[in-house]
Design a protein around this motif. Sequence first.
Motif, PDB file in Angstrom:
ATOM      1  N   PHE A 177     -21.432 -39.378 -12.938  1.00  0.00           N
ATOM      2  CA  PHE A 177     -22.279 -38.802 -13.983  1.00  0.00           C
ATOM      3  C   PHE A 177     -23.729 -38.686 -13.522  1.00  0.00           C
ATOM      4  O   PHE A 177     -24.439 -37.746 -13.895  1.00  0.00           O
TER       5      PHE A 177
ATOM      6  N   VAL B  66     -16.294 -39.068 -20.893  1.00  0.00           N
ATOM      7  CA  VAL B  66     -16.644 -37.873 -20.122  1.00  0.00           C
ATOM      8  C   VAL B  66     -15.427 -36.973 -19.947  1.00  0.00           C
ATOM      9  O   VAL B  66     -15.504 -35.743 -20.113  1.00  0.00           O
TER      10      VAL B  66
ATOM     11  N   LEU C 209     -14.714 -35.162 -23.189  1.00  0.00           N
ATOM     12  CA  LEU C 209     -15.676 -34.094 -23.442  1.00  0.00           C
ATOM     13  C   LEU C 209     -15.404 -32.888 -22.547  1.00  0.00           C
ATOM     14  O   LEU C 209     -15.537 -31.730 -22.983  1.00  0.00           O
ATOM     15  N   LYS C 210     -15.027 -33.147 -21.328  1.00  0.00           N
ATOM     16  CA  LYS C 210     -14.696 -32.031 -20.428  1.00  0.00           C
ATOM     17  C   LYS C 210     -13.440 -31.317 -20.883  1.00  0.00           C
ATOM     18  O   LYS C 210     -13.370 -30.077 -20.847  1.00  0.00           O
TER      19      LYS C 210
ATOM     20  N   TYR D 151     -18.663 -31.083 -22.509  1.00  0.00           N
ATOM     21  CA  TYR D 151     -19.514 -31.799 -21.559  1.00  0.00           C
ATOM     22  C   TYR D 151     -20.713 -30.956 -21.139  1.00  0.00           C
ATOM     23  O   TYR D 151     -21.866 -31.398 -21.210  1.00  0.00           O
ATOM     24  N   ASP D 152     -20.470 -29.741 -20.713  1.00  0.00           N
ATOM     25  CA  ASP D 152     -21.555 -28.886 -20.221  1.00  0.00           C
ATOM     26  C   ASP D 152     -22.512 -28.473 -21.334  1.00  0.00           C
ATOM     27  O   ASP D 152     -23.674 -28.170 -21.071  1.00  0.00           O
TER      28      ASP D 152
ATOM     29  N   SER E 225     -23.545 -30.406 -23.828  1.00  0.00           N
ATOM     30  CA  SER E 225     -24.127 -31.547 -24.523  1.00  0.00           C
ATOM     31  C   SER E 225     -25.324 -32.166 -23.812  1.00  0.00           C
ATOM     32  O   SER E 225     -25.470 -32.069 -22.591  1.00  0.00           O
TER      33      SER E 225
ATOM     34  N   ILE F 210     -26.398 -35.799 -23.023  1.00  0.00           N
ATOM     35  CA  ILE F 210     -25.772 -37.117 -22.941  1.00  0.00           C
ATOM     36  C   ILE F 210     -26.797 -38.097 -22.386  1.00  0.00           C
ATOM     37  O   ILE F 210     -27.323 -37.904 -21.290  1.00  0.00           O
TER      38      ILE F 210
END
Length: 754
Positions: free
Chosen positions: A282, A511, A514-515, A520-521, A523, A525
């Motif tokens: 991350f 993670v 979210l992906k 994920y992209d 957000s 975080i």
Amino acid sequence: MEEIPAPSSLRKVLFAVIGYTVFFYLFFLLFNTSFTIMGVDVGDYLKQYLGDFFGVYLFSTFKVFSASLVFHFALGILFHYSLESVPQFNIKKQIPLLLTYLFAMDLLGLFHSITLYPQIYGEFFFYRYSSLSSLLYFFTDHFSPVFFFYTIVLILSVQLANILYYVCQEKTKLSFFYLTTILIVLLFHRFGSLYPALAFIFIFPILHKLKDKIHIRTYFLLIPFLIFLFPFPFLFDFLYGTFTEDHKDKPPVFLISADSLRYDKLGFVNGNKEITPNIDLFSKDSFIFHDHHTTIPRTFPSWADLLTGKYSMTHKVRDMFPSKTEKNRIGSKEFPTIGQKLKEIGYKTSAIGSFAADIFPRADFGFDEVLAPNFNAKVMTLQRTAESQLFLLPVVTGSFLGGGDYIEEMDGLSTWGDGKRILDRLKKVIRRSGESSFFLTYFSSVVHFPYTPAYPNYKKFTNPNYYGKYKYLKFVDPTATDKLNNQEIEQIRSLFDSSVYAFDEEFGAIVRFLKDKDLYDKSIIILTADHGEALYEDIHGQGHGEHLRGEAVTKVPLLIKFPSDSKYASLPEREFFGTTSSVDIFPTLSDYFSIPIKQELPGLSLLNVLGQKDWENERVVYSETGIWFSDVGDHFFQSQRIPYPNILELHQVVPEEEFQIMITDRNFQETIAFAKHRSVQNSRYKFIYIPTRKGVLFELYDRKNDPLNTKNIFPNGAIGPSLKENLYSLVKKWEDASQAGEYLLPGTLRNGDL
């Protein structure tokens, strides 16, 4: 085939189940009850509240016993119907076999639970009955919880299969009644529906008498409906609405924190690729703030500072047990939270966490939904009552395919370090987000003492040849003065590392989810911690909040990932080495969302330094100690304290505030504030202010050359006096403090503030 007559032995079965439950409840109550909490005997203390607590004791006893009765009723009725489905079975043998079966299943559940969560049983095996500790070692060394789990599944499956076979063969009212009853009981157990299950037990004899009057077509409707209910909640959560749409100006915001997570434990910092592989990955997508510090190393005030952007000395929540007036300041007009600010621009807000997240229900932090345990004397009493019941603990921690919600108060058990529970809640909240933008705070407690990761993580970095009371957890006893040997210290540090690894697995699961959901992209975080932890470095002891020496207690991670389409994503420089503070997160998010700030804040927006390596001008950040938990001991910091009574004498249980534990005495509150150690530090030096009865002590340490803070170099030319003046000015400004000689006197609290 001929229909089997109504079982005449049902009444005997019910009496046997009740008798078995009563016997073992009383047995464990007599031989396994303790009022020791964190090494402190609170039995005499609770007697002071016997009048107010009488109802609490009754409720705790009722709820714990009811959970045990409901579970054993489910097992008993399943066993009974399984045997009744065999025509050639000798009914006279049923009760002895039933009692043997119940005992065997309880043992299997216990064996599964102690291999999965040995920490929950640490007090039993190491303090109450230490002679049995070898039994715990035997199971955790030689068995996997999977073995016991599948043994339980096999036994229950055989019984269910026997009943289903009987139903398919007979197709009678009696057989359908058997199946319906089992489905209802299993549904209650699956979802931890304690009170409906209890009601069902009471009406069950009546239903049994009326079974022949129920039309067979009713079963044809009822049975499929009951079967559908098993996956229905999951399907409802999964299919509810749609995932957050692309709101470029309002991306999802995740604030993810681990209690007590030290910066130096991250793999990309210390070079250990095994300890935090998911966080390390991350970090490649994030801005890393390498010198980030919390304002106060205690959970409640630390979160209050982070979410309001104000110091605890300003909003007055300075300890874990704030009074009603103090905690009501959080979320007020004067001290709004970032959650409230995001709600004003259309965000849904949620907080999810395990035992240390019990602060969130106790104050208005600006969350629409809080999925976290509560903490008060009622909860504590119920937990201690349930902990005494060895045969019930496996049930309420999920060893029997459900049942973990029978006693929701167990969710706040500090020795239950399984992050899967709160991960499931996070996924549920995200699935229900619909088209709204959302702000989600996730707070894991597995790294907080007593450092209790579940199987197999408690074995990850620990020494398999160590056999002692710290094999599975670090017992917390603020009154303990015994010295630990090197082997014990290494074991405790290894437990901590294993806990960090367990949190990293939680983070990796978040993670990945979210992906998978294409979030994920999109957000923001933020990964951080509320404070760090001392682990016997030099003379610093173990824990947090007692002193400010060393890097470990205040220095915590801060990693921020922005949406991939934001203007910050393309900046090549991702590592910032200037000193930052937890009060910087509020202005940073406010700046990102262009939320106007009407009040002056002590923190700074970090957006202004993204892409840079350091501040243009040297910056200092502030920290202070927490409340002293114990008034005994020979640690260096205990000789540097202004003394006040221990925590049991300081706080009060306030029945009218849901039995919350608070420090309400004005004199104690002001003494606590006056006695605090305070510090300011820049990227090179740390200055510490220490008030004592004999005067004020000053310490200055070179953070780079002396990170453990072993050599006091105050005043060291102009550096020490300059930082001293900086600290005094800062405290006078944000606390409205005054100065008497070299002592800092907290500002007089306004009328009505307490």
